[in-house]
Design a protein around this motif. Sequence first.
Motif, PDB file in Angstrom:
ATOM      1  N   MET A 149      34.477  45.413  76.357  1.00 24.54           N
ATOM      2  CA  MET A 149      34.643  45.046  74.950  1.00 24.54           C
ATOM      3  C   MET A 149      33.426  44.275  74.436  1.00 24.54           C
ATOM      4  O   MET A 149      32.982  44.486  73.310  1.00 24.54           O
ATOM      5  CB  MET A 149      35.913  44.218  74.759  1.00 24.54           C
ATOM      6  N   SER A 150      32.875  43.409  75.244  1.00 24.75           N
ATOM      7  CA  SER A 150      31.677  42.666  74.827  1.00 24.75           C
ATOM      8  C   SER A 150      30.495  43.601  74.620  1.00 24.75           C
ATOM      9  O   SER A 150      29.775  43.497  73.625  1.00 24.75           O
ATOM     10  CB  SER A 150      31.314  41.609  75.867  1.00 24.75           C
ATOM     11  N   MET A 186      32.594  46.043  62.469  1.00 29.12           N
ATOM     12  CA  MET A 186      33.405  46.374  63.648  1.00 29.12           C
ATOM     13  C   MET A 186      32.895  45.642  64.875  1.00 29.12           C
ATOM     14  O   MET A 186      33.680  45.146  65.687  1.00 29.12           O
ATOM     15  CB  MET A 186      33.410  47.885  63.889  1.00 29.12           C
ATOM     16  N   GLY A 187      31.579  45.556  65.035  1.00 25.36           N
ATOM     17  CA  GLY A 187      31.006  44.835  66.171  1.00 25.36           C
ATOM     18  C   GLY A 187      31.382  43.368  66.154  1.00 25.36           C
ATOM     19  O   GLY A 187      31.741  42.790  67.187  1.00 25.36           O
ATOM     20  N   ILE A 188      31.319  42.735  64.973  1.00 27.20           N
ATOM     21  CA  ILE A 188      31.677  41.320  64.852  1.00 27.20           C
ATOM     22  C   ILE A 188      33.161  41.111  65.155  1.00 27.20           C
ATOM     23  O   ILE A 188      33.530  40.174  65.870  1.00 27.20           O
ATOM     24  CB  ILE A 188      31.309  40.795  63.449  1.00 27.20           C
ATOM     25  N   ILE A 189      34.009  42.002  64.633  1.00 29.56           N
ATOM     26  CA  ILE A 189      35.450  41.885  64.889  1.00 29.56           C
ATOM     27  C   ILE A 189      35.748  42.020  66.381  1.00 29.56           C
ATOM     28  O   ILE A 189      36.537  41.262  66.943  1.00 29.56           O
ATOM     29  CB  ILE A 189      36.240  42.922  64.065  1.00 29.56           C
ATOM     30  N   LEU A 214      24.922  56.088  52.119  1.00 32.72           N
ATOM     31  CA  LEU A 214      25.838  56.414  53.210  1.00 32.72           C
ATOM     32  C   LEU A 214      25.392  55.752  54.515  1.00 32.72           C
ATOM     33  O   LEU A 214      26.216  55.213  55.259  1.00 32.72           O
ATOM     34  CB  LEU A 214      25.918  57.929  53.407  1.00 32.72           C
ATOM     35  N   LEU A 215      24.104  55.769  54.762  1.00 31.22           N
ATOM     36  CA  LEU A 215      23.577  55.133  55.965  1.00 31.22           C
ATOM     37  C   LEU A 215      23.770  53.618  55.902  1.00 31.22           C
ATOM     38  O   LEU A 215      24.148  52.992  56.889  1.00 31.22           O
ATOM     39  CB  LEU A 215      22.094  55.486  56.118  1.00 31.22           C
ATOM     40  N   LEU A 216      23.562  53.056  54.739  1.00 27.20           N
ATOM     41  CA  LEU A 216      23.760  51.617  54.555  1.00 27.20           C
ATOM     42  C   LEU A 216      25.229  51.248  54.763  1.00 27.20           C
ATOM     43  O   LEU A 216      25.551  50.277  55.454  1.00 27.20           O
ATOM     44  CB  LEU A 216      23.286  51.195  53.167  1.00 27.20           C
ATOM     45  N   MET A 217      26.143  52.046  54.195  1.00 20.56           N
ATOM     46  CA  MET A 217      27.573  51.786  54.337  1.00 20.56           C
ATOM     47  C   MET A 217      28.007  51.925  55.808  1.00 20.56           C
ATOM     48  O   MET A 217      28.772  51.104  56.315  1.00 20.56           O
ATOM     49  CB  MET A 217      28.385  52.743  53.470  1.00 20.56           C
ATOM     50  N   ALA A 218      27.487  52.951  56.504  1.00 22.69           N
ATOM     51  CA  ALA A 218      27.812  53.117  57.916  1.00 22.69           C
ATOM     52  C   ALA A 218      27.316  51.918  58.715  1.00 22.69           C
ATOM     53  O   ALA A 218      28.002  51.437  59.627  1.00 22.69           O
ATOM     54  CB  ALA A 218      27.190  54.406  58.450  1.00 22.69           C
ATOM     55  N   GLY A 219      26.145  51.413  58.381  1.00 21.78           N
ATOM     56  CA  GLY A 219      25.600  50.248  59.069  1.00 21.78           C
ATOM     57  C   GLY A 219      26.432  49.000  58.840  1.00 21.78           C
ATOM     58  O   GLY A 219      26.660  48.219  59.768  1.00 21.78           O
ATOM     59  N   ILE A 220      26.871  48.815  57.614  1.00 18.60           N
ATOM     60  CA  ILE A 220      27.707  47.651  57.306  1.00 18.60           C
ATOM     61  C   ILE A 220      29.032  47.734  58.067  1.00 18.60           C
ATOM     62  O   ILE A 220      29.478  46.753  58.669  1.00 18.60           O
ATOM     63  CB  ILE A 220      27.926  47.525  55.783  1.00 18.60           C
ATOM     64  N   VAL A 245      28.612  44.234  70.994  1.00 15.52           N
ATOM     65  CA  VAL A 245      27.169  44.036  70.817  1.00 15.52           C
ATOM     66  C   VAL A 245      26.506  45.351  70.415  1.00 15.52           C
ATOM     67  O   VAL A 245      25.650  45.393  69.525  1.00 15.52           O
ATOM     68  CB  VAL A 245      26.533  43.453  72.102  1.00 15.52           C
ATOM     69  N   MET A 246      26.922  46.451  71.061  1.00 19.76           N
ATOM     70  CA  MET A 246      26.342  47.750  70.741  1.00 19.76           C
ATOM     71  C   MET A 246      26.593  48.140  69.282  1.00 19.76           C
ATOM     72  O   MET A 246      25.691  48.567  68.574  1.00 19.76           O
ATOM     73  CB  MET A 246      26.904  48.822  71.667  1.00 19.76           C
ATOM     74  N   LEU A 247      27.831  47.953  68.835  1.00 22.97           N
ATOM     75  CA  LEU A 247      28.148  48.292  67.442  1.00 22.97           C
ATOM     76  C   LEU A 247      27.391  47.395  66.459  1.00 22.97           C
ATOM     77  O   LEU A 247      26.930  47.866  65.417  1.00 22.97           O
ATOM     78  CB  LEU A 247      29.656  48.183  67.197  1.00 22.97           C
ATOM     79  N   LEU A 248      27.258  46.136  66.791  1.00 24.23           N
ATOM     80  CA  LEU A 248      26.507  45.223  65.932  1.00 24.23           C
ATOM     81  C   LEU A 248      25.045  45.655  65.842  1.00 24.23           C
ATOM     82  O   LEU A 248      24.471  45.716  64.747  1.00 24.23           O
ATOM     83  CB  LEU A 248      26.628  43.791  66.446  1.00 24.23           C
TER      84      LEU A 248
END
Length: 183
Positions: A97-98, A139-142, A128-134, A102-105
């Motif tokens: 999970m860690s 998700m990474g932070i959560i 779209l790329l910006l929204m996917a990044g956000i 980190v990977m998603l972030l």
Amino acid sequence: MQNVDQSKLVKSAGGFAIGEGILLLLGGILLIITNKEHLVDFLSEFTGALLVIAGIIGIIRTAHSSEHRSSWIGPVIAMLSGTILLLDGQIAASALMSVLGVMLLMVGLIQISAGFGSRSSGNDRWGLLLMAGILSSIMGIIILMKPMLAMYVFTIFFGGWLIILGIVLIRSGVEIRKLIPRS
């Protein structure tokens, strides 16, 4: 004689696909209906067993094929990873999970940067790329903040994915076996 060997090879490939599909389908169903109190233990044991089985099947396939000799590395890594999960699932699950968080972030931050770079270069899909990044960053932070909640959600989505993948493999195996007429 070679045609007989090829037909046996095609039938066995179809049989392997059907067998893997059934295992994945059953595993996906078990992941979705498992008791959430014992989720970490079940998930690590299930994933560990799946990785060990996949590693063994991969080694058998590599031994019987004329593929590049380095193709055995993936199955060996899968077997080792599965063994680690079977030996100490709690540590492996929290580490997983860690790493995922980190990977998603990191992926999210890269996508955000690429989105802004695409905007300045005139790409009309930069939003779209910006929204996917956000979304990836959130998700990474959560996941990093609430790993157990992420584990529950991940389990449901992973179970659904395994069910779909299992059905696809079963259908593919049946189609492969239909390629060779019965003698």
